[in-house]
Write a protein that holds these residues in place. Sequence first.
Motif, short mmCIF file in Angstrom:
data_model
loop_
_atom_site.label_atom_id
_atom_site.label_comp_id
_atom_site.label_asym_id
_atom_site.label_seq_id
_atom_site.Cartn_x
_atom_site.Cartn_y
_atom_site.Cartn_z
N GLU A 3 0.80 -1.24 0.00
CA GLU A 3 0.00 0.00 0.00
C GLU A 3 0.83 1.29 0.00
N LYS A 4 1.90 1.32 0.78
CA LYS A 4 2.55 2.63 0.99
C LYS A 4 3.07 3.25 -0.30
N PHE B 214 0.88 5.85 -2.65
CA PHE B 214 0.63 7.26 -2.28
C PHE B 214 1.91 8.08 -2.34
N GLY C 94 -1.87 6.89 9.08
CA GLY C 94 -2.29 6.83 7.68
C GLY C 94 -3.28 7.94 7.41
N ALA C 95 -2.86 9.17 7.72
CA ALA C 95 -3.79 10.32 7.74
C ALA C 95 -4.27 10.73 6.36
N GLY C 96 -3.51 10.39 5.31
CA GLY C 96 -3.86 10.87 3.97
C GLY C 96 -3.81 12.39 3.96
N ARG D 182 -10.77 14.06 6.62
CA ARG D 182 -11.75 13.54 7.59
C ARG D 182 -11.35 13.94 9.01
N ASP E 42 2.13 9.44 8.29
CA ASP E 42 1.96 8.85 6.96
C ASP E 42 3.34 8.60 6.36
N ALA E 43 3.38 7.65 5.41
CA ALA E 43 4.64 7.37 4.72
C ALA E 43 4.84 8.32 3.54
N ALA F 68 6.38 8.18 8.83
CA ALA F 68 6.75 6.91 9.46
C ALA F 68 5.97 5.78 8.78
N ASP F 69 6.41 4.55 9.06
CA ASP F 69 5.76 3.37 8.49
C ASP F 69 4.83 2.77 9.53
N ILE F 70 3.53 2.88 9.30
CA ILE F 70 2.57 2.43 10.31
C ILE F 70 2.39 0.92 10.31
N SER G 269 -8.50 5.80 9.68
CA SER G 269 -9.75 5.88 8.90
C SER G 269 -9.53 5.56 7.43
N GLY G 270 -10.66 5.40 6.72
CA GLY G 270 -10.60 5.14 5.27
C GLY G 270 -10.22 3.70 4.97
N THR H 263 -7.99 2.04 6.32
CA THR H 263 -6.52 1.93 6.29
C THR H 263 -6.05 0.62 6.93
C1 LIG Z 1 -6.64 4.59 2.25
S1 LIG Z 1 -5.70 6.03 2.61
C2 LIG Z 1 -6.66 6.69 3.95
C3 LIG Z 1 -6.36 8.12 4.21
C4 LIG Z 1 -7.22 8.81 5.27
N1 LIG Z 1 -7.05 8.22 6.58
C5 LIG Z 1 -8.69 8.84 4.89
O1 LIG Z 1 -9.53 8.43 5.67
O2 LIG Z 1 -8.97 9.32 3.78
C6 LIG Z 1 -4.30 5.28 3.42
C7 LIG Z 1 -3.19 6.24 3.87
O3 LIG Z 1 -2.20 5.46 4.57
C8 LIG Z 1 -0.91 5.78 4.10
N2 LIG Z 1 -0.08 4.57 4.18
C9 LIG Z 1 -0.20 3.42 3.48
N3 LIG Z 1 0.71 2.52 3.90
C10 LIG Z 1 1.43 3.13 4.87
C11 LIG Z 1 2.50 2.73 5.69
N4 LIG Z 1 3.02 1.49 5.60
N5 LIG Z 1 2.98 3.62 6.58
C12 LIG Z 1 2.45 4.87 6.70
N6 LIG Z 1 1.44 5.31 5.95
C13 LIG Z 1 0.92 4.45 5.05
C14 LIG Z 1 -1.09 6.24 2.67
O4 LIG Z 1 -0.02 7.09 2.26
C15 LIG Z 1 -2.45 6.94 2.74
O5 LIG Z 1 -2.31 8.29 3.03
#
Ligand SMILES: C[S@@+](CC[C@H](N)C(=O)[O-])C[C@H]1O[C@@H](n2cnc3c(N)ncnc32)[C@H](O)[C@@H]1O
Length: 310
Positions: A27-28, A31, A81-83, A87, A108-109, A133-135, A157-158, A160
């Motif tokens: 996933e990371k 984005f 994973g704030a995007g 929201r 977020d990454a 950071a890597d969540i 959220s979303g 994630t």
């Molecule tokens: C599906 S989006 C959801 C964004 C937001 N929370 C929302 O509700 O719209 C997932 C988010 O997680 C982040 N993400 C994905 N994998 C990640 C990781 N391993 N570490 C940190 N962030 C990550 C992405 O960059 C993206 O912004």
Amino acid sequence: MRVEVVLTEADIAQEFAEAMEARDLPEKFFFWFPRSAAEWCALSRDADLYGGLGETWRQIAADAASLAVHYRGRVPVISFGAGDGARDRVLMGGLCDAGCQAVYHPVDASQPMLEMACSGADDDDIEAAGIKADISSPVHLVYAADAAEPPRLFIMSGNTMGSFDPLAEIRYVAQCMKPEDRLIVDGELYDQALSMSRRDNTPARKFICALLGNMGIGPEDGEIRFNHKRDERHEGLHLITRHFRADRDLSAIVAGQEISLERGERIGLNFQYTYTEDVFRWLLRDHGGLEILREYRSPDSRFLTALCRK
Ligand SMILES: C[S@@+](CC[C@H](N)C(=O)[O-])C[C@H]1O[C@@H](n2cnc3c(N)ncnc32)[C@H](O)[C@@H]1O
């Protein structure tokens, strides 16, 4: 704009090249590029796909006064994973209206996503400090959680959580929590008729194509296919996978390196879990050790969102 970097761009570039060698892109990376971030924003604002979840967050924000009583004026909001944080800002607006001061830590990454989350908070006069950071790493999660003292408000959220192994991820998140903290987490509910069509559609394909395009792979180079699977570890855990299949020999450019793909080769793309309602509750309560204080179901029944404590 303040962003603390735990996961560097050099780390991501290296991991991206290794993931492409392994033909499996988590996933990371979807984005990472500015074009991908822009396509995600367009997708997440699509009223047909995410309008219901938007309504849930407006409902949570309208009820923010009941959440605010738990905090002593200052609410550290740490969003994993704030995007773009859209929201989160709806809720923080509700908390501010309820007399609280929100201090925002988007985690977020993706650098472009963090920049959007922090600048959106700045525009709303909310103090913000992002954490890159890597969540999926328990160590990074604990580090990010330590950005503030309890009581904190964590958000995921979303759907994630569904982009990782949710059985592992919920435990990592729960490990960061103290009894005074709260977590708002959502999960996408499995729907036999709709779960696939909510993914296999033009805006979602554009989002996937943005990543492939950044590697020099175009629509004429192959095909994106979707599959539905069941995760046998627990009844009610559904997984939608997707892959790209090359229709001809081609080269992808990844972080400046050329990687050859033969005709017929596949690259695994990011997957997403969806759940039955019962399994989502099981995941939070029985598996994650959390207590569900309140539930919010989106009006389109796509998402179930839970306010939890440890
Ligand atoms: C599906 S989006 C959801 C964004 C937001 N929370 C929302 O509700 O719209 C997932 C988010 O997680 C982040 N993400 C994905 N994998 C990640 C990781 N391993 N570490 C940190 N962030 C990550 C992405 O960059 C993206 O912004």
